[in-house]
Design a protein around this motif. Sequence first.
Motif, PDB file in Angstrom:
ATOM      1  N   SER A   1       0.853  -1.186   0.000  1.00  0.00           N
ATOM      2  CA  SER A   1       0.000   0.000   0.000  1.00  0.00           C
ATOM      3  C   SER A   1       0.886   1.232   0.000  1.00  0.00           C
ATOM      4  O   SER A   1       2.063   1.174   0.367  1.00  0.00           O
ATOM      5  CB  SER A   1      -0.922   0.015   1.224  1.00  0.00           C
ATOM      6  N   ILE A   2       0.336   2.328  -0.430  1.00  0.00           N
ATOM      7  CA  ILE A   2       0.989   3.641  -0.432  1.00  0.00           C
ATOM      8  C   ILE A   2       2.069   3.760  -1.505  1.00  0.00           C
ATOM      9  O   ILE A   2       2.117   4.739  -2.238  1.00  0.00           O
ATOM     10  CB  ILE A   2       1.599   3.989   0.952  1.00  0.00           C
ATOM     11  N   GLU A   3       2.932   2.758  -1.633  1.00  0.00           N
ATOM     12  CA  GLU A   3       4.146   2.890  -2.434  1.00  0.00           C
ATOM     13  C   GLU A   3       3.872   3.058  -3.933  1.00  0.00           C
ATOM     14  O   GLU A   3       2.934   2.488  -4.483  1.00  0.00           O
ATOM     15  CB  GLU A   3       5.010   1.651  -2.231  1.00  0.00           C
ATOM     16  N   TYR A   4       4.741   3.853  -4.565  1.00  0.00           N
ATOM     17  CA  TYR A   4       4.720   3.968  -6.023  1.00  0.00           C
ATOM     18  C   TYR A   4       5.272   2.679  -6.635  1.00  0.00           C
ATOM     19  O   TYR A   4       6.006   1.942  -5.988  1.00  0.00           O
ATOM     20  CB  TYR A   4       5.568   5.161  -6.472  1.00  0.00           C
ATOM     21  N   PRO A   5       4.939   2.391  -7.892  1.00  0.00           N
ATOM     22  CA  PRO A   5       5.390   1.126  -8.479  1.00  0.00           C
ATOM     23  C   PRO A   5       6.892   1.085  -8.726  1.00  0.00           C
ATOM     24  O   PRO A   5       7.478   2.048  -9.216  1.00  0.00           O
ATOM     25  CB  PRO A   5       4.620   1.061  -9.803  1.00  0.00           C
TER      26      PRO A   5
END
Length: 338
Positions: free
Chosen positions: A244-248
């Motif tokens: 969750s939250i993190e950019y790819p």
Amino acid sequence: MDALPEFALLRATTLDEVVKARASHPESRLLGGGTDLIVNIRRGIVAPPVLIDVNHVEELRTVRADARTLEIGAAVKLAELAAHEEVMRHYPVVAQAAGFIAGPTHRNMGTLGGNLCLDTRCLYYNQSEWWRGANNHCLKTTGDVCHVAPKSRGICFATFSGDLAPALLTLNAEVDLAGPGGRRTIALESLYVGYARQDRPITEREGDGKHYLSLRPGEFVTAVRARNTAGLRSAYDKIRIRRSIEYPVTGVAVALRREHNTLADLRVAFTGTNPRPVLLKGTAELCGRPLDAGVLNGLDALVRDQIMSMKTTFTPGHYRRRVAGVLARRLVTRLYAE
């Protein structure tokens, strides 16, 4: 993070009001969800004197989706897009990409337009002001050297990380733009110009991680549109450090069409790897035969050739390139078998 600096907030209720406000305040920024913009303002990365709230512009908040066409306003919330029944039914790659973005609270606020025009990211750029100053400001801010590639001769390699762009690229989407110069429609792929080619100068058509959008002064995205293709199967997946939250680290969208045992159409697009979302070139040459090891190996070769993956995140570039190939293989194999 630092406290927010002072700025004026304008609340527009019509598209014409947004255009006029942009013309009157050239340094302004549009405020939809603000999930990326407000963070960058707090970090001192940008300091717009005026923000234009577009959340009450009805023309930007509509979703029309059926078996033939898709139209999404720029201010449509990501959560709404991810849960839209007709989008899920006819354009699953779009719904899945929207549903993978960050966490639930971000999706409740974030918008289509914000994700399509997401600022490029880099380990040396998305930091506090004191951190950037202590490490000699990079090329994307006020410095003159790209710390990712110091010998790049003025080319920035910051990475585009929006999830919706690759999904919509596989649908051959178009984007509607508006600004002081009027309205126009262009291919979504033409919106992104972050090629970062060291052997060519920066131009309006070939930019880098700093100059990555082809928007004209005061111009902004109003909507995106696409047409459905009968029999097209599509999906999106990505790898990120946290779920969750993190950019790819790498995001992959695939759309394909199968006729009997033949791969009739194949479209693959990536995010999180280059200064622009990449619609893979050369996939048409892999079509016209069954999906076999030769096709998958050919896909791997295209990925290796077109995915850049510099050290702009905590993960090594070679790892992101390998992950991109693995994800593409998995999605193509799964969709072909459905």
